[in-house]
Design a protein around this motif. Structure first.
Motif, PDB file in Angstrom:
ATOM      1  N   TYR A  97       6.110   3.144   4.594  1.00  0.00           N
ATOM      2  CA  TYR A  97       5.765   3.881   3.388  1.00  0.00           C
ATOM      3  C   TYR A  97       4.853   5.035   3.774  1.00  0.00           C
ATOM      4  N   GLU A  98       4.779   6.044   2.914  1.00  0.00           N
ATOM      5  CA  GLU A  98       3.919   7.191   3.170  1.00  0.00           C
ATOM      6  C   GLU A  98       2.964   7.374   2.005  1.00  0.00           C
ATOM      7  N   MET A  99       1.690   7.622   2.330  1.00  0.00           N
ATOM      8  CA  MET A  99       0.669   7.825   1.310  1.00  0.00           C
ATOM      9  C   MET A  99      -0.311   8.889   1.790  1.00  0.00           C
ATOM     10  N   LEU A 100      -0.900   9.578   0.837  1.00  0.00           N
ATOM     11  CA  LEU A 100      -1.940  10.563   1.130  1.00  0.00           C
ATOM     12  C   LEU A 100      -3.306   9.890   1.072  1.00  0.00           C
ATOM     13  N   LEU A 101      -4.233  10.410   1.853  1.00  0.00           N
ATOM     14  CA  LEU A 101      -5.580   9.868   1.875  1.00  0.00           C
ATOM     15  C   LEU A 101      -6.564  11.023   2.054  1.00  0.00           C
ATOM     16  N   ALA A 102      -7.609  11.046   1.227  1.00  0.00           N
ATOM     17  CA  ALA A 102      -8.637  12.086   1.308  1.00  0.00           C
ATOM     18  C   ALA A 102      -9.323  12.010   2.679  1.00  0.00           C
ATOM     19  N   PRO A 103      -9.913  13.130   3.124  1.00  0.00           N
ATOM     20  CA  PRO A 103     -10.481  13.193   4.483  1.00  0.00           C
ATOM     21  C   PRO A 103     -11.493  12.101   4.826  1.00  0.00           C
ATOM     22  N   LYS A 104     -12.444  11.814   3.933  1.00  0.00           N
ATOM     23  CA  LYS A 104     -13.469  10.816   4.272  1.00  0.00           C
ATOM     24  C   LYS A 104     -12.864   9.422   4.458  1.00  0.00           C
ATOM     25  N   PRO A 105     -12.080   8.903   3.500  1.00  0.00           N
ATOM     26  CA  PRO A 105     -11.471   7.586   3.745  1.00  0.00           C
ATOM     27  C   PRO A 105     -10.494   7.604   4.924  1.00  0.00           C
ATOM     28  N   PHE A 106      -9.841   8.744   5.154  1.00  0.00           N
ATOM     29  CA  PHE A 106      -8.936   8.870   6.295  1.00  0.00           C
ATOM     30  C   PHE A 106      -9.713   8.638   7.598  1.00  0.00           C
ATOM     31  N   GLU A 107     -10.860   9.298   7.722  1.00  0.00           N
ATOM     32  CA  GLU A 107     -11.682   9.147   8.931  1.00  0.00           C
ATOM     33  C   GLU A 107     -12.215   7.720   9.064  1.00  0.00           C
ATOM     34  N   MET A 108     -12.596   7.117   7.932  1.00  0.00           N
ATOM     35  CA  MET A 108     -13.101   5.744   7.963  1.00  0.00           C
ATOM     36  C   MET A 108     -12.016   4.769   8.385  1.00  0.00           C
ATOM     37  N   MET A 109     -10.790   5.004   7.945  1.00  0.00           N
ATOM     38  CA  MET A 109      -9.685   4.135   8.342  1.00  0.00           C
ATOM     39  C   MET A 109      -9.363   4.338   9.823  1.00  0.00           C
ATOM     40  N   LYS A 110      -9.356   5.595  10.240  1.00  0.00           N
ATOM     41  CA  LYS A 110      -9.072   5.922  11.640  1.00  0.00           C
ATOM     42  C   LYS A 110     -10.053   5.203  12.574  1.00  0.00           C
TER      43      LYS A 110
END
Length: 118
Positions: A3-16
């Motif tokens: 699946y594909e989803m968008l994620l805002a920069p801050k949560p994206f970095e936290m997930m990374k």
């Protein structure tokens, strides 16, 4: 299935970084199809060339975000020690309308990163 989803920069970095391991979403028609073992590719909203591929480890389904916020570890959901005291279900109104929040349940998708970020 991927699946594909968008994620805002801050949560994206936290997930990374592995700090955020649970993604909170509406339990809408799209999310009702996901299963443990499926993958989600997240795209950073500010630079969609940046992606993270994750595997779904668990799916936590709730009637609403109030219930979700009581049950799940909010530090795993993207809150930090500095803002956890202010965490509240209404925080989701930044992403979803009140009508959407009332219409659909809530889901916490537990994930692990399986590929490096591009």
């Amino acid at each position: 299935m991927v699946y594909e989803m968008l994620l805002a920069p801050k949560p994206f970095e936290m997930m990374k970084s592995g700090q955020k391991t649970i993604e909170l979403r509406l339990y809408d028609e799209k999310r009702k199809h996901i299963q443990i073992g499926d993958c989600i590719r997240f795209y950073c909203t500010e630079n969609q060339a940046q992606t993270i591929l994750t595997e779904i480890l668990d799916i936590h389904i709730f009637d609403n975000f109030t219930q979700l916020y009581k049950e799940l570890d909010l530090l795993s959901c993207g809150y930090t020690e500095s803002n956890i005291r202010e965490a509240k279900p209404e925080d989701m109104e930044v992403y979803y309308s009140r009508e959407q929040l009332e219409q659909y349940g809530a889901v916490g998708i537990e994930l692990r990163v399986i590929t490096p970020v591009h």
